[in-house]
Enzyme design. Structure first.
Site, PDB file in Angstrom:
ATOM      1  N   ARG A  94      11.248  -1.394  10.803  1.00 35.36           N
ATOM      2  CA  ARG A  94      10.196  -0.952  11.727  1.00 35.36           C
ATOM      3  C   ARG A  94      10.131  -1.841  12.954  1.00 35.36           C
ATOM      4  O   ARG A  94      10.360  -3.035  12.873  1.00 35.36           O
ATOM      5  CB  ARG A  94       8.839  -0.991  10.997  1.00 35.36           C
ATOM      6  CG  ARG A  94       8.501   0.313  10.368  1.00 35.36           C
ATOM      7  CD  ARG A  94       7.331   0.256   9.456  1.00 35.36           C
ATOM      8  NE  ARG A  94       6.143  -0.426   9.952  1.00 35.36           N
ATOM      9  CZ  ARG A  94       5.014  -0.493   9.280  1.00 35.36           C
ATOM     10  NH1 ARG A  94       4.914   0.084   8.090  1.00 35.36           N
ATOM     11  NH2 ARG A  94       3.961  -1.127   9.771  1.00 35.36           N
ATOM     12  N   ARG A  99      11.799  -5.575   4.533  1.00 35.61           N
ATOM     13  CA  ARG A  99      11.481  -4.140   4.348  1.00 35.61           C
ATOM     14  C   ARG A  99      12.489  -3.255   5.085  1.00 35.61           C
ATOM     15  O   ARG A  99      12.863  -3.529   6.223  1.00 35.61           O
ATOM     16  CB  ARG A  99      10.077  -3.849   4.874  1.00 35.61           C
ATOM     17  CG  ARG A  99       9.817  -2.344   4.916  1.00 35.61           C
ATOM     18  CD  ARG A  99       8.388  -1.964   5.049  1.00 35.61           C
ATOM     19  NE  ARG A  99       7.711  -2.612   6.140  1.00 35.61           N
ATOM     20  CZ  ARG A  99       6.397  -2.637   6.264  1.00 35.61           C
ATOM     21  NH1 ARG A  99       5.646  -2.050   5.363  1.00 35.61           N
ATOM     22  NH2 ARG A  99       5.840  -3.251   7.282  1.00 35.61           N
ATOM     23  N   ARG A 154      -0.589  -9.032  13.251  1.00 36.20           N
ATOM     24  CA  ARG A 154      -1.197  -8.000  12.390  1.00 36.20           C
ATOM     25  C   ARG A 154      -2.053  -8.656  11.306  1.00 36.20           C
ATOM     26  O   ARG A 154      -3.096  -8.105  10.917  1.00 36.20           O
ATOM     27  CB  ARG A 154      -0.106  -7.115  11.764  1.00 36.20           C
ATOM     28  CG  ARG A 154       0.456  -6.108  12.765  1.00 36.20           C
ATOM     29  CD  ARG A 154       1.815  -5.543  12.363  1.00 36.20           C
ATOM     30  NE  ARG A 154       1.814  -4.875  11.091  1.00 36.20           N
ATOM     31  CZ  ARG A 154       2.919  -4.620  10.381  1.00 36.20           C
ATOM     32  NH1 ARG A 154       4.105  -4.984  10.841  1.00 36.20           N
ATOM     33  NH2 ARG A 154       2.826  -4.002   9.242  1.00 36.20           N
ATOM     34  N   ARG A 214      -9.882   1.027   8.595  1.00 43.34           N
ATOM     35  CA  ARG A 214      -9.432  -0.334   8.884  1.00 43.34           C
ATOM     36  C   ARG A 214     -10.488  -1.143   9.606  1.00 43.34           C
ATOM     37  O   ARG A 214     -10.264  -2.317   9.918  1.00 43.34           O
ATOM     38  CB  ARG A 214      -8.219  -0.237   9.798  1.00 43.34           C
ATOM     39  CG  ARG A 214      -6.947  -0.708   9.180  1.00 43.34           C
ATOM     40  CD  ARG A 214      -5.847  -0.363  10.135  1.00 43.34           C
ATOM     41  NE  ARG A 214      -4.712  -1.156   9.915  1.00 43.34           N
ATOM     42  CZ  ARG A 214      -3.613  -0.710   9.296  1.00 43.34           C
ATOM     43  NH1 ARG A 214      -3.562   0.504   8.817  1.00 43.34           N
ATOM     44  NH2 ARG A 214      -2.597  -1.493   9.178  1.00 43.34           N
ATOM     45  N   LYS A 220       0.842  -1.210   0.000  1.00 45.25           N
ATOM     46  CA  LYS A 220       0.000   0.000   0.000  1.00 45.25           C
ATOM     47  C   LYS A 220       0.877   1.260   0.000  1.00 45.25           C
ATOM     48  O   LYS A 220       0.666   2.177  -0.774  1.00 45.25           O
ATOM     49  CB  LYS A 220      -0.931   0.012   1.228  1.00 45.25           C
ATOM     50  CG  LYS A 220      -1.855  -1.201   1.301  1.00 45.25           C
ATOM     51  CD  LYS A 220      -2.809  -1.130   2.483  1.00 45.25           C
ATOM     52  CE  LYS A 220      -2.140  -1.175   3.844  1.00 45.25           C
ATOM     53  NZ  LYS A 220      -1.435  -2.459   4.142  1.00 45.25           N
TER      54      LYS A 220
HETATM   55  P1  AP5 Z   1       4.784  -1.718   1.845  1.00 40.75           P
HETATM   56  O1  AP5 Z   1       4.480  -0.841   0.673  1.00 40.75           O
HETATM   57  O2  AP5 Z   1       5.547  -1.127   2.986  1.00 40.75           O
HETATM   58  O3  AP5 Z   1       3.440  -2.429   2.344  1.00 40.75           O
HETATM   59  P2  AP5 Z   1       2.196  -1.858   3.157  1.00 40.75           P
HETATM   60  O4  AP5 Z   1       0.981  -2.501   2.582  1.00 40.75           O
HETATM   61  O5  AP5 Z   1       2.223  -0.349   3.181  1.00 40.75           O
HETATM   62  O6  AP5 Z   1       2.535  -2.490   4.555  1.00 40.75           O
HETATM   63  P3  AP5 Z   1       2.436  -1.939   6.046  1.00 40.75           P
HETATM   64  O7  AP5 Z   1       3.124  -2.976   6.882  1.00 40.75           O
HETATM   65  O8  AP5 Z   1       2.916  -0.523   6.147  1.00 40.75           O
HETATM   66  O9  AP5 Z   1       0.926  -1.967   6.261  1.00 40.75           O
HETATM   67  P4  AP5 Z   1       0.181  -2.015   7.573  1.00 40.75           P
HETATM   68  O10 AP5 Z   1      -1.181  -1.731   7.065  1.00 40.75           O
HETATM   69  O11 AP5 Z   1       0.320  -3.232   8.386  1.00 40.75           O
HETATM   70  O12 AP5 Z   1       0.941  -0.900   8.469  1.00 40.75           O
HETATM   71  P5  AP5 Z   1       0.600   0.602   8.846  1.00 40.75           P
HETATM   72  O13 AP5 Z   1       1.872   1.352   8.860  1.00 40.75           O
HETATM   73  O14 AP5 Z   1      -0.542   1.123   8.060  1.00 40.75           O
HETATM   74  O15 AP5 Z   1       5.553  -3.019   1.290  1.00 40.75           O
HETATM   75  C1  AP5 Z   1       6.064  -4.002   2.176  1.00 40.75           C
HETATM   76  C2  AP5 Z   1       7.442  -4.508   1.672  1.00 40.75           C
HETATM   77  O16 AP5 Z   1       7.255  -5.225   0.447  1.00 40.75           O
HETATM   78  C3  AP5 Z   1       8.413  -3.356   1.339  1.00 40.75           C
HETATM   79  O17 AP5 Z   1       9.727  -3.754   1.668  1.00 40.75           O
HETATM   80  C4  AP5 Z   1       8.282  -3.175  -0.195  1.00 40.75           C
HETATM   81  O18 AP5 Z   1       9.499  -2.701  -0.774  1.00 40.75           O
HETATM   82  C5  AP5 Z   1       7.960  -4.598  -0.646  1.00 40.75           C
HETATM   83  N1  AP5 Z   1       7.032  -4.628  -1.790  1.00 40.75           N
HETATM   84  C6  AP5 Z   1       5.973  -3.789  -2.012  1.00 40.75           C
HETATM   85  N2  AP5 Z   1       5.321  -4.136  -3.144  1.00 40.75           N
HETATM   86  C7  AP5 Z   1       5.962  -5.256  -3.604  1.00 40.75           C
HETATM   87  C8  AP5 Z   1       5.768  -6.111  -4.732  1.00 40.75           C
HETATM   88  N3  AP5 Z   1       4.744  -5.912  -5.599  1.00 40.75           N
HETATM   89  N4  AP5 Z   1       6.611  -7.175  -4.894  1.00 40.75           N
HETATM   90  C9  AP5 Z   1       7.640  -7.394  -4.040  1.00 40.75           C
HETATM   91  N5  AP5 Z   1       7.887  -6.609  -2.953  1.00 40.75           N
HETATM   92  C10 AP5 Z   1       7.053  -5.566  -2.747  1.00 40.75           C
HETATM   93  O19 AP5 Z   1       0.065   0.426  10.349  1.00 40.75           O
HETATM   94  C11 AP5 Z   1       0.937   0.080  11.415  1.00 40.75           C
HETATM   95  C12 AP5 Z   1       0.142   0.011  12.716  1.00 40.75           C
HETATM   96  O20 AP5 Z   1      -0.464   1.293  13.013  1.00 40.75           O
HETATM   97  C13 AP5 Z   1      -1.031  -0.975  12.740  1.00 40.75           C
HETATM   98  O21 AP5 Z   1      -0.623  -2.293  13.053  1.00 40.75           O
HETATM   99  C14 AP5 Z   1      -1.912  -0.355  13.837  1.00 40.75           C
HETATM  100  O22 AP5 Z   1      -1.410  -0.642  15.137  1.00 40.75           O
HETATM  101  C15 AP5 Z   1      -1.757   1.139  13.616  1.00 40.75           C
HETATM  102  N6  AP5 Z   1      -2.776   1.688  12.697  1.00 40.75           N
HETATM  103  C16 AP5 Z   1      -2.557   2.190  11.445  1.00 40.75           C
HETATM  104  N7  AP5 Z   1      -3.709   2.608  10.894  1.00 40.75           N
HETATM  105  C17 AP5 Z   1      -4.675   2.372  11.812  1.00 40.75           C
HETATM  106  C18 AP5 Z   1      -6.092   2.573  11.819  1.00 40.75           C
HETATM  107  N8  AP5 Z   1      -6.740   3.103  10.772  1.00 40.75           N
HETATM  108  N9  AP5 Z   1      -6.777   2.198  12.920  1.00 40.75           N
HETATM  109  C19 AP5 Z   1      -6.142   1.659  13.988  1.00 40.75           C
HETATM  110  N10 AP5 Z   1      -4.828   1.433  14.038  1.00 40.75           N
HETATM  111  C20 AP5 Z   1      -4.094   1.786  12.964  1.00 40.75           C
END
Ligand code: AP5
Length: 224
Positions: free
Chosen positions: A163, A130, A174, A91, A16
């Site tokens: 991270r 990552r 997660r 979410r 994402k």
């Molecule tokens: P990346 O692009 O970083 O993936 P992502 O989908 O953004 O993954 P996240 O781990 O950031 O998502 P998340 O939703 O768990 O975390 P968030 O920060 O929102 O890609 C991942 C890796 O793969 C990278 O190394 C990239 O280079 C590689 N890659 C990408 N595309 C690829 C491809 N096509 N092929 C191969 N490799 C690829 O949330 C973190 C925490 O915050 C949550 O756990 C929660 O505690 C809190 N939080 C956030 N939002 C909320 C909410 N709305 N409500 C409540 N709590 C929340």
């Protein structure tokens, strides 16, 4: 100009953030990432950050009372007037309902919910490789999307970091939370006719090309 109000859906590690960065460059829209906002608050040790850290470290969602207000205010800001890319919000169904009401209050509507689909075993492999720039949030992968120089950001040369919530045990938690609390949003946006699905196992450039083509079509339709 027609607005582009986009939501990115998908499990942790689906790509994402990777795609949001590219779409921001393509369409000049602000990338509103709840994870980045929360991590910045944790680093700055604000009250929001201290509260959020307890949940993030164990892979749980932070309570709506902590996050929803911040995001709903953010989408109403001036730089999001022509649209936004929301990454990590909503979410839960409650968050989706709050977003829907806020958007309606602003006299706007969502353009699409873009689902990047990736199976759990791929997620676990991806997340372990990552690396990110702690200041700009730019994302890399040691094998799939490596920086030009190991562990250094291509743009500003800063040291890349892992991270805190990317330990395998936390990633598995997660994923459980994603399946229980976020996956119901797929049906939710499908019913509203807003869901678009993308195969997230393709390369980052291929996924990007598919999403960009879909958005360009949606943009044309909005302008007609
Ligand atoms: P990346 O692009 O970083 O993936 P992502 O989908 O953004 O993954 P996240 O781990 O950031 O998502 P998340 O939703 O768990 O975390 P968030 O920060 O929102 O890609 C991942 C890796 O793969 C990278 O190394 C990239 O280079 C590689 N890659 C990408 N595309 C690829 C491809 N096509 N092929 C191969 N490799 C690829 O949330 C973190 C925490 O915050 C949550 O756990 C929660 O505690 C809190 N939080 C956030 N939002 C909320 C909410 N709305 N409500 C409540 N709590 C929340």
């Amino acid at each position: 100009m027609a607005e582009l109000n986009l939501i990115l859906l998908g499990p942790p590690g689906a790509g994402k953030g990777t795609q949001a960065n590219r779409l921001t460059e393509d369409f000049g829209l602000p990338h509103i990432a709840t994870g980045d906002i929360l991590r910045a608050a944790v680093a700055a040790q604000t009250a929001l950050g201290q509260e959020a850290k307890r949940y993030m470290d164990v892979g749980e969602l932070v309570p709506d009372s902590v996050i929803s207000g911040v995001i709903l205010e953010r989408v109403a800001e001036d730089d999001a007037r022509d649209g936004f890319v929301l990454d990590g919000f909503p979410r839960t169904v409650d968050q989706a309902n709050s977003l829907g009401s806020e958007i309606e209050k602003l006299g706007r509507r969502l353009t699409a919910a873009l689902l990047i689909d990736v199976p759990d075993d791929v997620v676990v492999k991806r997340i372990s490789g990552r690396r990110m720039n702690p200041t700009t949030g730019r994302i890399y992968h040691v094998d799939f999307d490596p920086p030009k120089q190991a562990d250094r950001d291509d743009e500003d040369g800063s040291e890349l970091v892992q991270r805190d919530d990317d330990k395998e045990e936390t990633v598995r938690k997660r994923l459980v939370v994603y399946h229980q609390q976020t996956e119901p949003l797929i049906g939710y946006y499908e019913q509203l006719g807003l869901l678009r699905r993308f195969d997230g196992t393709a390369s980052p450039s291929e996924v990007h090309a598919h999403i960009r083509a879909t958005i360009s079509t949606l943009k044309l339709e909005e302008e007609l």
